[in-house]
Motif scaffolding. Structure first.
Motif, PDB file in Angstrom:
ATOM      1  N   LEU A 127       0.839  -1.196   0.000  1.00  0.00           N
ATOM      2  CA  LEU A 127       0.000   0.000   0.000  1.00  0.00           C
ATOM      3  C   LEU A 127       0.873   1.245   0.000  1.00  0.00           C
ATOM      4  CD1 LEU A 127      -2.646  -1.032   2.694  1.00  0.00           C
ATOM      5  CD2 LEU A 127      -2.992  -0.944   0.216  1.00  0.00           C
ATOM      6  N   SER A 128       0.396   2.276  -0.703  1.00  0.00           N
ATOM      7  CA  SER A 128       1.139   3.531  -0.737  1.00  0.00           C
ATOM      8  C   SER A 128       0.147   4.684  -0.780  1.00  0.00           C
ATOM      9  CB  SER A 128       2.054   3.588  -1.963  1.00  0.00           C
ATOM     10  OG  SER A 128       2.762   4.819  -1.993  1.00  0.00           O
ATOM     11  N   ALA A 129       0.369   5.684   0.071  1.00  0.00           N
ATOM     12  CA  ALA A 129      -0.464   6.888   0.103  1.00  0.00           C
ATOM     13  C   ALA A 129       0.438   8.101  -0.072  1.00  0.00           C
ATOM     14  CB  ALA A 129      -1.230   6.980   1.416  1.00  0.00           C
ATOM     15  N   THR A 170      -0.614  -2.611  -4.635  1.00  0.00           N
ATOM     16  CA  THR A 170      -0.061  -3.653  -5.509  1.00  0.00           C
ATOM     17  C   THR A 170      -0.151  -4.982  -4.765  1.00  0.00           C
ATOM     18  OG1 THR A 170       1.464  -2.076  -6.525  1.00  0.00           O
ATOM     19  CG2 THR A 170       1.935  -4.408  -6.822  1.00  0.00           C
ATOM     20  N   LYS A 171      -0.898  -5.908  -5.347  1.00  0.00           N
ATOM     21  CA  LYS A 171      -1.172  -7.186  -4.675  1.00  0.00           C
ATOM     22  C   LYS A 171      -0.788  -8.336  -5.608  1.00  0.00           C
ATOM     23  CE  LYS A 171      -3.249 -10.199  -1.861  1.00  0.00           C
ATOM     24  NZ  LYS A 171      -2.691 -10.588  -0.562  1.00  0.00           N
ATOM     25  N   THR A 172      -0.011  -9.273  -5.075  1.00  0.00           N
ATOM     26  CA  THR A 172       0.362 -10.465  -5.847  1.00  0.00           C
ATOM     27  C   THR A 172      -0.517 -11.634  -5.443  1.00  0.00           C
ATOM     28  OG1 THR A 172       2.042 -11.067  -4.216  1.00  0.00           O
ATOM     29  CG2 THR A 172       2.752  -9.700  -6.070  1.00  0.00           C
ATOM     30  N   PHE A 173      -0.919 -12.397  -6.465  1.00  0.00           N
ATOM     31  CA  PHE A 173      -1.716 -13.610  -6.257  1.00  0.00           C
ATOM     32  C   PHE A 173      -0.911 -14.786  -6.802  1.00  0.00           C
ATOM     33  CE2 PHE A 173      -4.595 -10.046  -6.593  1.00  0.00           C
ATOM     34  CZ  PHE A 173      -5.477 -10.230  -5.541  1.00  0.00           C
ATOM     35  N   PRO A 175       2.861 -16.649  -7.858  1.00  0.00           N
ATOM     36  CA  PRO A 175       4.072 -16.194  -8.535  1.00  0.00           C
ATOM     37  C   PRO A 175       3.828 -15.610  -9.938  1.00  0.00           C
ATOM     38  CG  PRO A 175       3.920 -18.569  -8.641  1.00  0.00           C
ATOM     39  CD  PRO A 175       2.773 -18.126  -7.768  1.00  0.00           C
ATOM     40  N   THR A 176       2.594 -15.749 -10.486  1.00  0.00           N
ATOM     41  CA  THR A 176       2.389 -15.341 -11.889  1.00  0.00           C
ATOM     42  C   THR A 176       1.312 -14.284 -12.074  1.00  0.00           C
ATOM     43  OG1 THR A 176       0.764 -17.112 -12.249  1.00  0.00           O
ATOM     44  CG2 THR A 176       3.095 -17.619 -12.687  1.00  0.00           C
ATOM     45  N   LEU A 177       0.693 -13.797 -11.006  1.00  0.00           N
ATOM     46  CA  LEU A 177      -0.429 -12.856 -11.158  1.00  0.00           C
ATOM     47  C   LEU A 177      -0.249 -11.682 -10.205  1.00  0.00           C
ATOM     48  CD1 LEU A 177      -3.194 -12.274 -12.481  1.00  0.00           C
ATOM     49  CD2 LEU A 177      -4.259 -13.539 -10.585  1.00  0.00           C
ATOM     50  N   VAL A 178      -0.314 -10.476 -10.781  1.00  0.00           N
ATOM     51  CA  VAL A 178      -0.162  -9.240 -10.000  1.00  0.00           C
ATOM     52  C   VAL A 178      -1.279  -8.269 -10.396  1.00  0.00           C
ATOM     53  CG1 VAL A 178       1.311  -7.268  -9.439  1.00  0.00           C
ATOM     54  CG2 VAL A 178       2.341  -9.501  -9.876  1.00  0.00           C
ATOM     55  N   ASN A 179      -1.848  -7.608  -9.386  1.00  0.00           N
ATOM     56  CA  ASN A 179      -2.864  -6.571  -9.636  1.00  0.00           C
ATOM     57  C   ASN A 179      -2.367  -5.240  -9.065  1.00  0.00           C
ATOM     58  OD1 ASN A 179      -5.877  -6.028 -10.440  1.00  0.00           O
ATOM     59  ND2 ASN A 179      -5.584  -5.009  -8.460  1.00  0.00           N
ATOM     60  N   GLU A 180      -2.505  -4.180  -9.891  1.00  0.00           N
ATOM     61  CA  GLU A 180      -2.097  -2.833  -9.482  1.00  0.00           C
ATOM     62  C   GLU A 180      -3.311  -1.911  -9.565  1.00  0.00           C
ATOM     63  OE1 GLU A 180       2.206  -2.033 -11.209  1.00  0.00           O
ATOM     64  OE2 GLU A 180       0.917  -3.018 -12.698  1.00  0.00           O
ATOM     65  N   PHE A 181      -3.631  -1.272  -8.448  1.00  0.00           N
ATOM     66  CA  PHE A 181      -4.794  -0.377  -8.394  1.00  0.00           C
ATOM     67  C   PHE A 181      -4.350   0.991  -7.901  1.00  0.00           C
ATOM     68  CE2 PHE A 181      -8.115   1.621  -5.804  1.00  0.00           C
ATOM     69  CZ  PHE A 181      -9.116   1.752  -6.752  1.00  0.00           C
TER      70      PHE A 181
END
Length: 339
Positions: A127-129, A170-173, A175-181
């Motif tokens: 998380l980043s603010a 930024t959340k990893t699911f 080793p092959t899936l990353v989501n950036e919001f």
């Protein structure tokens, strides 16, 4: 703090300010335009003035040959506002008919600050603010960009604030899936050209007729010395100011997936810009003297013959828009040396 000079400006000489325009005689090449101007001058001067009659010709010493013998405009012919406003035209200080000033400074105060916090969590990922703010105040002695004066005494103030706040995750699911919001909001506020110098005197106190048969005071809070424009100098409160607020919401999301030799990425973005505009376009009027009547802008001013008069009403302006976009891409490594 930045020193700003006016440069050398042409101003009426001491003789001009008494009505003796002999040093401007070559400019008085105009003729009386229309029966109304002729009737008004006849009434004020006490002798007959005819349409088409020259205001002055070389060597004219009699009212039978020109309107103003010896290039002298009697004060009886001056308009009431000219008599009141003459005090705001600076006296010559460089030569007999030139003025310059370099004693005033433009002052800008600008303060910026920002902060950022990052956190690593098991549940939400990285998380980043972030927050940024910028405040400024500007005191401009010569607000010519807002149509204001280029002589001292009529400064204008501007101030504003810019802010940006954003939150990202930024959340990893595996080793092959990353989501950036990311979600952000940006706000930009500007209050430009707020009249300060010259505010206070009423238009009525300056000799103007106010009301139904005269000037309607469009903005009482900025009523002051009327804006007067000559060919080379301007004085009076600046006629234009602006308050504008821009706000933009933005959100975007990206998903990255590695599948063998393929690196897939899809995402989307949504933006909602919003603008609120509160302009003030010459709410209390502006007179421009170009010399269209007599040939001399100052002579036209004394007589009360402006080339143009502008006054406007400016309603609030609102603009909203929406932007959205999506994308998808595939980076395929066919061979170690070919993608």
């Amino acid at each position: 703090i930045q020193g700003i000079g006016t440069g050398v400006l042409p101003v009426p000489s001491l003789a001009d300010r008494s009505g003796n325009l002999s040093d401007l005689a070559s400019q008085l090449a105009g003729t009386v335009q229309g029966s109304y101007a002729a009737s008004l001058l006849s009434q004020k001067l006490g002798y007959q003035v005819s349409p088409g009659e020259p205001y002055y010709t070389s060597g004219c010493t009699s009212s039978a040959a020109c309107v103003f013998p010896n290039a002298v405009i009697p004060q009886s012919a001056w308009s009431a506002p000219a008599q009141k406003l003459l005090q705001y035209i600076p006296l010559p200080n460089v030569s007999a008919s030139e003025y310059a000033n370099s004693s005033l400074a433009q002052r800008l105060n600008d303060g910026k600050g920002s902060g950022r916090v990052d956190a690593q969590t098991t549940r939400f990922g990285s998380l980043s603010a972030y927050y940024f703010i910028d405040n400024y105040n500007l005191n401009n002695p010569y607000p010519t960009q807002q149509g204001g004066a280029n002589v001292r005494g009529f400064n204008a103030l501007s101030n504003g604030q810019s802010q940006l706040a954003s939150l990202s995750d930024t959340k990893t699911f595996g080793p092959t899936l990353v989501n950036e919001f990311q979600l952000s909001y940006m706000r930009d506020f500007n209050n430009l050209g707020q009249q300060q110098g010259g505010v206070g005197p009423t238009l009525a106190s300056q000799g103007f007729t106010v009301g139904q048969n005269g000037i309607v005071v469009g903005d009482p809070k900025t009523e002051g010395v009327e804006s007067i424009v000559f060919n080379k100098i301007n004085f009076g409160t600046n006629p234009f100011s602006l308050v504008q607020t821009n706000g933009t919401y933005q959100t975007q999301d990206n998903v990255s997936k590695v599948m063998g030799n393929h690196s897939l990425k899809v995402g989307g973005q949504l933006m909602l810009p919003d603008v609120k505009l509160l302009p003030d376009f010459t709410a209390n009027g502006q007179f421009q003297f170009t010399g269209y009547q007599t040939g001399s802008d100052f002579a036209d001013f004394l007589l009360g013959f402006p080339g143009t008069y502008n006054q406007g009403f400016s309603p609030a302006f609102y603009e909203q828009s929406k932007y959205s976009g999506v994308y998808a891409q595939d980076s395929w490594r066919i061979r170690p040396n070919l993608t």
